[in-house]
Design an enzyme around this catalytic site. Structure first.
Site, PDB file in Angstrom:
ATOM      1  N   ASP A 114     -59.812  -8.690 -31.895  1.00 19.07           N
ATOM      2  CA  ASP A 114     -60.157  -7.943 -33.080  1.00 19.07           C
ATOM      3  C   ASP A 114     -61.934  -7.199 -32.493  1.00 19.07           C
ATOM      4  OD1 ASP A 114     -59.395  -9.834 -34.598  1.00 19.07           O
ATOM      5  OD2 ASP A 114     -60.004 -11.233 -33.334  1.00 19.07           O
ATOM      6  N   ASP A 116     -61.692 -14.085 -38.580  1.00 17.95           N
ATOM      7  CA  ASP A 116     -60.505 -14.133 -38.423  1.00 17.95           C
ATOM      8  C   ASP A 116     -59.703 -16.299 -38.543  1.00 17.95           C
ATOM      9  OD1 ASP A 116     -58.074 -13.174 -37.051  1.00 17.95           O
ATOM     10  OD2 ASP A 116     -58.720 -13.866 -35.034  1.00 17.95           O
ATOM     11  N   ASP A 162     -61.916 -14.906 -32.000  1.00 14.53           N
ATOM     12  CA  ASP A 162     -61.722 -14.789 -30.578  1.00 14.53           C
ATOM     13  C   ASP A 162     -61.817 -13.493 -30.340  1.00 14.53           C
ATOM     14  OD1 ASP A 162     -58.794 -13.507 -31.024  1.00 14.53           O
ATOM     15  OD2 ASP A 162     -57.442 -14.239 -31.540  1.00 14.53           O
TER      16      ASP A 162
END
Length: 640
Positions: free
Chosen positions: A535, A332, A531
């Site tokens: 996600d 990410d 994080d």
């Protein structure tokens, strides 16, 4: 050493001294047997007890049973030999038990060392919380009894028991037990703090934002305590292997003692049963699977313990094994490779406005004052970049136009700050920069004055982390982001990523990971690093979900398989290095133990290996395998 380990050490020393002394005592027959029986029982009484209890409970075939049968057989065979004028096997019987206990002690010490590494993490568990009573005195209560929203007091030297927000005081916190980093963290009023950190200096009053059972420390402790439940394929194989291997060698040893003897009798030859019995006993000692049964789980336990000491939490040895085969790493962007904090990274006055003295500073000042009453994150970034105290200028007629920007009078000058739509609304033509990021265009008195670039800043370690991953054999690095294509490509080029996909929704990220999973080879693994806040679906779908900088993030601790307890992406390369070293040691021990045992078993069956060689094949191999496994506790590399 623990008291129990010291007790075993004393027994080993006493038995070894007595055994050495008996070597010089000129006695024979039953008296020699009686004297050797003393050190045998001193060193082996607990093994005999465990073997008897195993038989009683129906769990016959284990290493205790093998040691008991082999050593009792050697002692009884020694009595038979002494009665027939031959030298007894008493010394060998005692030696087998003695060296087996030495190997067990090595294993216990090694496990204790790994457990202490994990215990350092487990020491974050708070014992109490301080609450002020009605008279103003501090009262210690169980953290479980503290209600949400309660103000607790944390004095210097105490652990923060529950997550919360600092209401009063400032201090430095030691977060090393959580992150593996020794640099203290400064905290002030209004900042969030997490349980498990140690308050180093000032007195803090903290309003709790979670109950103890939902706090960071509780979730981490639960994660570590349950990590041993999830075993690697190699570990499960060894467990199943020992389950079938041990009874197989017991019956093989029995056949080795009986079949040749019966064959000799049928052929009219002397039975030589004592020769075949000693070979069978030697075969039993050699075949004991201790080296594998002990060293393989110890290797994984050491790997998990070594990782936890560096602030890397692994939920099970199966994830450690999978991480070693990682060839695809998907990141990410925001909060993982970047800081997730928007900062002014460039001020670009227009050609006309640039003729003014200190034009860049002046452009930033006007934009900051125009945005001074807005609560938008972009406005905050402008004010922080300006840095000076507000109040010297007069700001009036402030108008915030949704989806466009802000207009205001600053010291009598009409200032407009916003996006390209705002400039178009004013009939102005603005520049279209190629850089990725958020663009704040500024107009002064109806003329275009330039633009300010605001970007999510890349972490200092991100480029080195990508390079480190490629250097250790990761085939492809990919970044998935919901940001614009320009912003995404800029970060990807800066970090030299292999691929980037931009403007993705959470569902699009899952689809992108699915495509990469279909692309890779079956034995290769894909890790997703996020994080941990938004996600969770992708973390769950990847072969290995890695949560980055997830202090206090419920989603990360719940969904991820591995949690990196700080914001340093270099820890991922460190985690892969630890896992690969662990797996290398596991395979070394399997090949070494099985190879030595196979050779010695053949030599024992044909009478070329005596009981001393059997001792090396069992205990010697076990000690060497355990010492090799202990290496998993330590990993020294340039990946910091």
């Amino acid at each position: 050493m623990t008291k129990k380990q010291k007790k075993v050490l004393y027994r080993i020393i006493i038995a070894a001294v007595m055994m050495a002394a008996l070597y010089f005592v000129p006695v024979e027959g039953y008296m020699r047997f009686a004297l050797y029986l003393i050190p045998y029982l001193i060193i082996g009484y607990d093994i005999l007890r465990k073997a008897i209890l195993g038989i009683v409970h129906g769990e016959v075939f284990d290493e205790n049973f093998l040691m008991a049968v082999a050593t009792i057989g050697a002692m009884l065979l020694g009595v038979y030999n002494e009665a027939n004028g031959m030298e007894g096997e008493f010394a060998e019987g005692v030696a087998v038990m003695l060296f087996y206990q030495i190997g067990e002690l090595f294993q216990a010490v090694a496990v204790g060392k790994s457990r202490r590494n994990i215990s350092a993490l487990m020491d974050i568990r708070p014992d109490y919380a301080n609450i002020e009573n009605e008279s103003g005195n501090l009262e210690q209560v169980d953290p479980d009894d503290v209600e949400l929203g309660t103000v607790i007091v944390v004095r210097p030297g105490e652990k923060i028991p529950i997550d919360g927000v600092v209401m009063e005081g400032n201090s430095t916190l030691n977060t090393s037990a959580l992150t593996g980093e020794s640099v203290p963290r400064e905290v002030n009023v209004g900042e969030e703090v997490i349980s498990g950190c140690v308050n180093l200096s000032g007195l803090l009053r903290i309003r709790t934002t979670r109950e103890f059972g939902e706090s960071t420390v509780s979730k981490i402790l639960d994660l570590v305590e349950n990590s041993s439940m999830k075993k690697a394929r190699t570990e499960n194989f060894i467990t199943k292997f020992a389950k079938y291997y041990t009874p197989a060698v017991c019956f093989s040893a029995l056949a080795l003692a009986v079949v040749p003897t019966i064959f000799n009798l049928l052929m009219g030859n002397p039975a030589h049963w004592n020769v075949w019995v000693i070979r069978a006993l030697t075969f039993l000692v050699i075949s004991c699977p201790c080296a594998l049964v002990i060293s393989i789980p110890l290797s994984f336990f050491g790997g998990i313990g070594g990782a936890s000491a560096k602030g890397i939490l692994v939920k099970g040895s199966n994830y450690l094994e999978a991480l070693a085969r990682t060839k695809y790493v998907v990141f990410d962007k925001t909060g993982t490779l970047t800081k997730g904090v928007f900062q002014v990274t460039g001020v670009y006055p227009s050609e006309e406005f640039g003729r003014e003295e200190n034009s860049e500073r002046k452009l930033l000042e006007l934009a900051a004052y125009a945005e001074s009453y807005s609560a938008h994150p972009i406005s905050k970034s402008l004010r922080e970049a300006y840095g000076a105290e507000f109040g010297q200028a007069t700001v009036t007629e402030v108008e915030e136009i949704g989806g466009h920007g802000v207009t205001a009078m600053v010291n009598g000058v009409k200032v407009a700050a916003g996006n390209a739509k705002l400039m178009g609304r004013m009939g102005l033509v603005c520049e279209q920069p190629a850089e990725g990021g958020t663009i704040v265009h500024v107009a002064v008195d109806g003329s275009y004055a330039g633009y300010i670039l605001i970007s999510d800043v890349v972490k200092e370690q991100s480029a080195a982390a990508i390079g480190a991953l490629k250097s250790i054999g990761v085939k492809k690095t990919v970044m998935l982001t919901g940001d614009s294509a320009a912003a995404g490509r800029q970060v990807a080029e800066q970090l030299k990523l292999d691929e980037v996909k931009c403007e993705l929704l959470p569902a699009d990220k899952v689809e992108a990971v699915e495509q990469l999973l279909a692309e890779k080879a079956p034995k290769e693994k894909l890790a997703f690093v996020g994080d941990g806040i938004n996600d969770a679906p992708v973390l769950s779908r990847a072969d290995i979900g890695v949560a980055m900088g997830a202090l206090g993030s419920d989603a990360a601790i719940e969904a991820a398989d591995i949690v990196l307890m700080d914001d340093n992406p270099m820890k991922l390369a460190l985690a892969v290095g630890i896992s690969r070293k662990c797996m290398r040691i596991v395979y070394e021990n399997i090949v070494f133990a099985l190879g030595i045992k196979a050779v010695c078993l053949i030599l024992g069956a044909v009478g070329r290996a005596n009981m001393w060689i059997a001792i090396f094949a069992d205990v010697g191999v076990m000690v060497l395998a355990v010492l090799n496994a202990v290496r998993c506790l330590h990993y020294d590399s340039e990946f910091k």
